[in-house]
Design a protein around this motif. Structure first.
Motif, PDB file in Angstrom:
ATOM      1  N   GLU A   1      53.810  36.013  34.908  1.00 17.76           N
ATOM      2  CA  GLU A   1      54.677  37.101  35.376  1.00 17.76           C
ATOM      3  C   GLU A   1      53.876  38.386  35.539  1.00 17.76           C
ATOM      4  N   ASN A   2      52.962  38.643  34.603  1.00 18.29           N
ATOM      5  CA  ASN A   2      52.139  39.856  34.666  1.00 18.29           C
ATOM      6  C   ASN A   2      51.141  39.811  35.819  1.00 18.29           C
ATOM      7  N   LEU A   3      50.796  38.612  36.259  1.00 17.25           N
ATOM      8  CA  LEU A   3      49.837  38.448  37.362  1.00 17.25           C
ATOM      9  C   LEU A   3      50.522  38.364  38.731  1.00 17.25           C
ATOM     10  N   MET A   4      51.848  38.321  38.733  1.00 12.38           N
ATOM     11  CA  MET A   4      52.577  38.168  39.985  1.00 12.38           C
ATOM     12  C   MET A   4      52.211  39.286  40.965  1.00 12.38           C
ATOM     13  N   GLY A   5      51.923  38.904  42.185  1.00 13.03           N
ATOM     14  CA  GLY A   5      51.568  39.871  43.213  1.00 13.03           C
ATOM     15  C   GLY A   5      50.093  40.215  43.258  1.00 13.03           C
ATOM     16  N   LEU A   6      49.347  39.754  42.265  1.00 15.53           N
ATOM     17  CA  LEU A   6      47.906  40.011  42.242  1.00 15.53           C
ATOM     18  C   LEU A   6      47.171  38.825  42.867  1.00 15.53           C
ATOM     19  N   PRO A   7      46.039  39.085  43.497  1.00 12.56           N
ATOM     20  CA  PRO A   7      45.319  38.001  44.179  1.00 12.56           C
ATOM     21  C   PRO A   7      44.558  37.108  43.201  1.00 12.56           C
ATOM     22  N   VAL A   8      45.210  36.040  42.791  1.00 12.09           N
ATOM     23  CA  VAL A   8      44.570  35.033  41.938  1.00 12.09           C
ATOM     24  C   VAL A   8      44.705  33.703  42.657  1.00 12.09           C
ATOM     25  N   GLY A   9      43.683  32.904  42.618  1.00  9.00           N
ATOM     26  CA  GLY A   9      43.737  31.606  43.282  1.00  9.00           C
ATOM     27  C   GLY A   9      43.270  31.667  44.724  1.00  9.00           C
ATOM     28  N   ALA A  10      43.742  30.717  45.494  1.00 14.52           N
ATOM     29  CA  ALA A  10      43.276  30.526  46.871  1.00 14.52           C
ATOM     30  C   ALA A  10      43.545  31.726  47.774  1.00 14.52           C
ATOM     31  N   GLU A  11      44.605  32.481  47.503  1.00  7.65           N
ATOM     32  CA  GLU A  11      44.936  33.602  48.380  1.00  7.65           C
ATOM     33  C   GLU A  11      43.888  34.714  48.364  1.00  7.65           C
TER      34      GLU A  11
ATOM     35  N   ALA B   1      37.470  42.844  50.772  1.00  5.40           N
ATOM     36  CA  ALA B   1      36.623  43.059  49.583  1.00  5.40           C
ATOM     37  C   ALA B   1      37.020  44.310  48.809  1.00  5.40           C
ATOM     38  N   ASP B   2      37.302  45.407  49.502  1.00  8.48           N
ATOM     39  CA  ASP B   2      37.661  46.643  48.794  1.00  8.48           C
ATOM     40  C   ASP B   2      39.004  46.505  48.084  1.00  8.48           C
ATOM     41  N   ALA B   3      39.940  45.796  48.716  1.00  7.88           N
ATOM     42  CA  ALA B   3      41.239  45.554  48.076  1.00  7.88           C
ATOM     43  C   ALA B   3      41.083  44.643  46.864  1.00  7.88           C
ATOM     44  N   LEU B   4      40.230  43.618  46.987  1.00  6.44           N
ATOM     45  CA  LEU B   4      39.982  42.728  45.845  1.00  6.44           C
ATOM     46  C   LEU B   4      39.382  43.498  44.676  1.00  6.44           C
TER      47      LEU B   4
END
Length: 138
Positions: A73-83, A89-92
């Motif tokens: 839930e805390n990671l929701m919306g954050l780029p983790v995994g294949a996405e 790069a700057d957004a990551l």
């Protein structure tokens, strides 16, 4: 005070009809938890896998598995995994700071929960071995 759990065979939920699959999924809970404890997978990978397995085994109410659901839930919306491959790069770099905050917040609690899961699901190894010796696949 540390949690005290009796290590015993868990009772299969009545709504789960495929006991061999349930036992196999229980061994996977133990395996993913052990991998986290041993540092072979990340907290993020463990949280994703354990949440999926919690639903598959109908064990979402287990407080240790619920912890991993809170991590997700805390990671929701954050780029983790294949996405991650779709992010600039700057957004990551910006989002990775947020991910680090979540991981740092939950890491120790998650490892502690994983240790308890390893102990609590130890029974599944023997049950799965018995199924295999009886001719069940998996």
């Amino acid at each position: 005070m540390p949690h005290a759990f009796i290590i015993a065979v868990m009772e299969r939920p009545q709504t789960i009809r495929n006991e061999p699959k349930w036992i196999k999924d229980c061994t996977k809970i133990r395996a993913r938890a052990l991998e986290l404890v041993e540092g072979r997978i990340s907290l993020i990978d463990a949280a994703v896998a354990l949440q999926t397995l919690a639903f598959a085994t109908l064990a979402q109410s287990d407080p240790d598995l619920a912890l991993f659901m809170r991590v997700n839930e805390n990671l929701m919306g954050l780029p983790v995994g294949a996405e991650r491959s779709y992010w600039a790069a700057d957004a990551l770099a910006r989002e990775d700071k947020k991910i680090k905050i979540v991981v740092d917040k939950w890491q120790q609690s998650a490892v502690d929960a994983a240790r308890r899961l390893v102990d609590r699901y130890a029974w599944s190894l023997e049950d799965r071995a018995e199924l295999r010796s009886a001719g069940h696949r998996g």
